[in-house]
Design a protein around this motif. Structure first.
Motif, mmCIF file in Angstrom:
data_model
loop_
_atom_site.group_PDB
_atom_site.id
_atom_site.type_symbol
_atom_site.label_atom_id
_atom_site.label_comp_id
_atom_site.label_asym_id
_atom_site.label_seq_id
_atom_site.Cartn_x
_atom_site.Cartn_y
_atom_site.Cartn_z
ATOM 1 N N VAL A 201 34.845 30.751 51.242
ATOM 2 C CA VAL A 201 35.304 31.722 50.248
ATOM 3 C C VAL A 201 34.206 32.039 49.248
ATOM 4 O O VAL A 201 33.326 31.214 48.990
ATOM 5 N N SER A 202 34.264 33.246 48.697
ATOM 6 C CA SER A 202 33.465 33.614 47.529
ATOM 7 C C SER A 202 34.369 33.406 46.339
ATOM 8 O O SER A 202 35.511 33.868 46.316
ATOM 9 N N CYS A 203 33.848 32.709 45.354
ATOM 10 C CA CYS A 203 34.663 32.344 44.208
ATOM 11 C C CYS A 203 33.927 32.734 42.927
ATOM 12 O O CYS A 203 32.821 32.268 42.667
ATOM 13 N N ALA A 204 34.535 33.626 42.140
ATOM 14 C CA ALA A 204 33.936 34.097 40.885
ATOM 15 C C ALA A 204 34.405 33.216 39.742
ATOM 16 O O ALA A 204 35.600 33.021 39.550
ATOM 17 N N SER A 205 33.458 32.693 38.998
ATOM 18 C CA SER A 205 33.782 31.813 37.892
ATOM 19 C C SER A 205 34.037 32.616 36.620
ATOM 20 O O SER A 205 33.332 33.567 36.325
ATOM 21 N N ALA A 206 35.030 32.209 35.866
ATOM 22 C CA ALA A 206 35.341 32.875 34.595
ATOM 23 C C ALA A 206 34.416 32.395 33.484
ATOM 24 O O ALA A 206 34.244 33.067 32.490
ATOM 25 N N HIS A 207 33.815 31.217 33.637
ATOM 26 C CA HIS A 207 32.997 30.629 32.583
ATOM 27 C C HIS A 207 31.511 30.896 32.755
ATOM 28 O O HIS A 207 30.750 30.801 31.821
ATOM 29 N N TRP A 208 31.073 31.183 33.958
ATOM 30 C CA TRP A 208 29.659 31.435 34.216
ATOM 31 C C TRP A 208 29.535 32.784 34.919
ATOM 32 O O TRP A 208 30.407 33.158 35.697
ATOM 33 N N PRO A 209 28.516 33.512 34.679
ATOM 34 C CA PRO A 209 28.387 34.861 35.276
ATOM 35 C C PRO A 209 27.826 34.827 36.700
ATOM 36 O O PRO A 209 26.779 35.382 36.983
ATOM 37 N N TYR A 210 28.488 34.110 37.585
ATOM 38 C CA TYR A 210 28.034 34.096 38.967
ATOM 39 C C TYR A 210 29.193 33.865 39.927
ATOM 40 O O TYR A 210 30.260 33.413 39.539
ATOM 41 N N THR A 211 28.913 34.185 41.164
ATOM 42 C CA THR A 211 29.862 33.927 42.247
ATOM 43 C C THR A 211 29.241 32.878 43.156
ATOM 44 O O THR A 211 28.058 32.930 43.451
ATOM 45 N N ARG A 212 30.039 31.928 43.584
ATOM 46 C CA ARG A 212 29.520 30.902 44.492
ATOM 47 C C ARG A 212 30.354 30.868 45.757
ATOM 48 O O ARG A 212 31.492 31.338 45.790
ATOM 49 N N GLU A 213 29.756 30.305 46.798
ATOM 50 C CA GLU A 213 30.449 30.162 48.080
ATOM 51 C C GLU A 213 30.922 28.720 48.209
ATOM 52 O O GLU A 213 30.159 27.783 47.991
ATOM 53 N N ILE A 214 32.198 28.565 48.549
ATOM 54 C CA ILE A 214 32.767 27.234 48.723
ATOM 55 C C ILE A 214 33.252 27.120 50.164
ATOM 56 O O ILE A 214 33.913 28.024 50.685
ATOM 57 N N HIS A 215 32.918 26.004 50.795
ATOM 58 C CA HIS A 215 33.337 25.760 52.175
ATOM 59 C C HIS A 215 34.574 24.872 52.177
ATOM 60 O O HIS A 215 34.597 23.832 51.519
ATOM 61 N N GLY A 216 35.576 25.285 52.947
ATOM 62 C CA GLY A 216 36.796 24.498 53.071
ATOM 63 C C GLY A 216 36.607 23.347 54.041
ATOM 64 O O GLY A 216 35.546 23.184 54.646
ATOM 65 N N PRO A 217 37.642 22.552 54.227
ATOM 66 C CA PRO A 217 37.545 21.413 55.142
ATOM 67 C C PRO A 217 37.384 21.883 56.585
ATOM 68 O O PRO A 217 37.927 22.911 56.990
ATOM 69 N N VAL A 218 36.618 21.126 57.347
ATOM 70 C CA VAL A 218 36.450 21.412 58.772
ATOM 71 C C VAL A 218 37.703 20.934 59.494
ATOM 72 O O VAL A 218 38.160 19.810 59.299
ATOM 73 N N VAL A 219 38.270 21.813 60.312
ATOM 74 C CA VAL A 219 39.443 21.474 61.115
ATOM 75 C C VAL A 219 39.124 21.733 62.587
ATOM 76 O O VAL A 219 38.152 22.422 62.902
ATOM 77 N N ALA B 207 41.575 24.884 41.505
ATOM 78 C CA ALA B 207 41.044 23.519 41.508
ATOM 79 C C ALA B 207 39.522 23.516 41.371
ATOM 80 O O ALA B 207 38.940 22.530 40.910
ATOM 81 N N ASN B 208 38.886 24.625 41.751
ATOM 82 C CA ASN B 208 37.433 24.740 41.643
ATOM 83 C C ASN B 208 36.999 25.533 40.413
ATOM 84 O O ASN B 208 35.823 25.833 40.244
ATOM 85 N N GLY B 209 37.946 25.911 39.566
ATOM 86 C CA GLY B 209 37.635 26.618 38.333
ATOM 87 C C GLY B 209 37.115 28.027 38.545
ATOM 88 O O GLY B 209 36.248 28.482 37.803
ATOM 89 N N CYS B 210 37.647 28.726 39.553
ATOM 90 C CA CYS B 210 37.168 30.082 39.823
ATOM 91 C C CYS B 210 38.268 30.918 40.479
ATOM 92 O O CYS B 210 39.331 30.408 40.826
ATOM 93 N N HIS B 211 37.973 32.201 40.625
ATOM 94 C CA HIS B 211 38.909 33.140 41.236
ATOM 95 C C HIS B 211 38.353 33.577 42.592
ATOM 96 O O HIS B 211 37.243 34.094 42.672
ATOM 97 N N ILE B 212 39.112 33.367 43.667
ATOM 98 C CA ILE B 212 38.657 33.707 45.021
ATOM 99 C C ILE B 212 38.709 35.216 45.212
ATOM 100 O O ILE B 212 39.741 35.847 44.993
ATOM 101 N N THR B 213 37.568 35.771 45.605
ATOM 102 C CA THR B 213 37.472 37.220 45.808
ATOM 103 C C THR B 213 37.350 37.609 47.274
ATOM 104 O O THR B 213 37.586 38.756 47.635
#
Length: 108
Positions: A59-77, A95-101
């Motif tokens: 997922v791409s996750c936009a943080s409300a506290h920092w001006p950046y978007t980061r990529e988060i990898h979910g669990p491998v299934v 849970a990661n402190g961001c909004h999934i875009t």
């Protein structure tokens, strides 16, 4: 004695050649397809319906506290060959402190 030495040498050569062929062979690779990803209530999820193998949601996750978007990898299934629907891989944005875009499935 020479016959025994020739036999051992021939057997050793045959084993070395067969090992070289096995080492040079391409590894088997499983693959999933017909995968879908979706975002609901700030949770990015991914599921695969066909094939078999490992995958995860990313997922791409936009943080409300920092001006950046980061990529988060979910669990491998892992989707087994006899499963009609694979297990869900999910990432919770809150849970990661961001909004999934954006969300997508990545086959491993």
């Amino acid at each position: 004695m020479k016959l025994v030495r020739k036999t051992v040498l021939a057997a050793s050569t045959a084993m070395a050649m067969s090992s070289a062929v096995m080492l040079g062979a391409a590894p088997a690779h499983a693959e999933v397809w017909e995968c879908v990803s979706y975002i609901e209530n700030n949770v990015g999820s991914g599921i695969c319906y066909a094939g078999f193998g490992s995958y995860q949601v990313r997922v791409s996750c936009a943080s409300a506290h920092w001006p950046y978007t980061r990529e988060i990898h979910g669990p491998v299934v892992y989707k087994a060959q006899n499963q009609s629907i694979g297990p869900e891989s999910a990432v919770n944005g809150a849970a990661n402190g961001c909004h999934i875009t954006d969300a997508w499935v990545h086959a491993l």
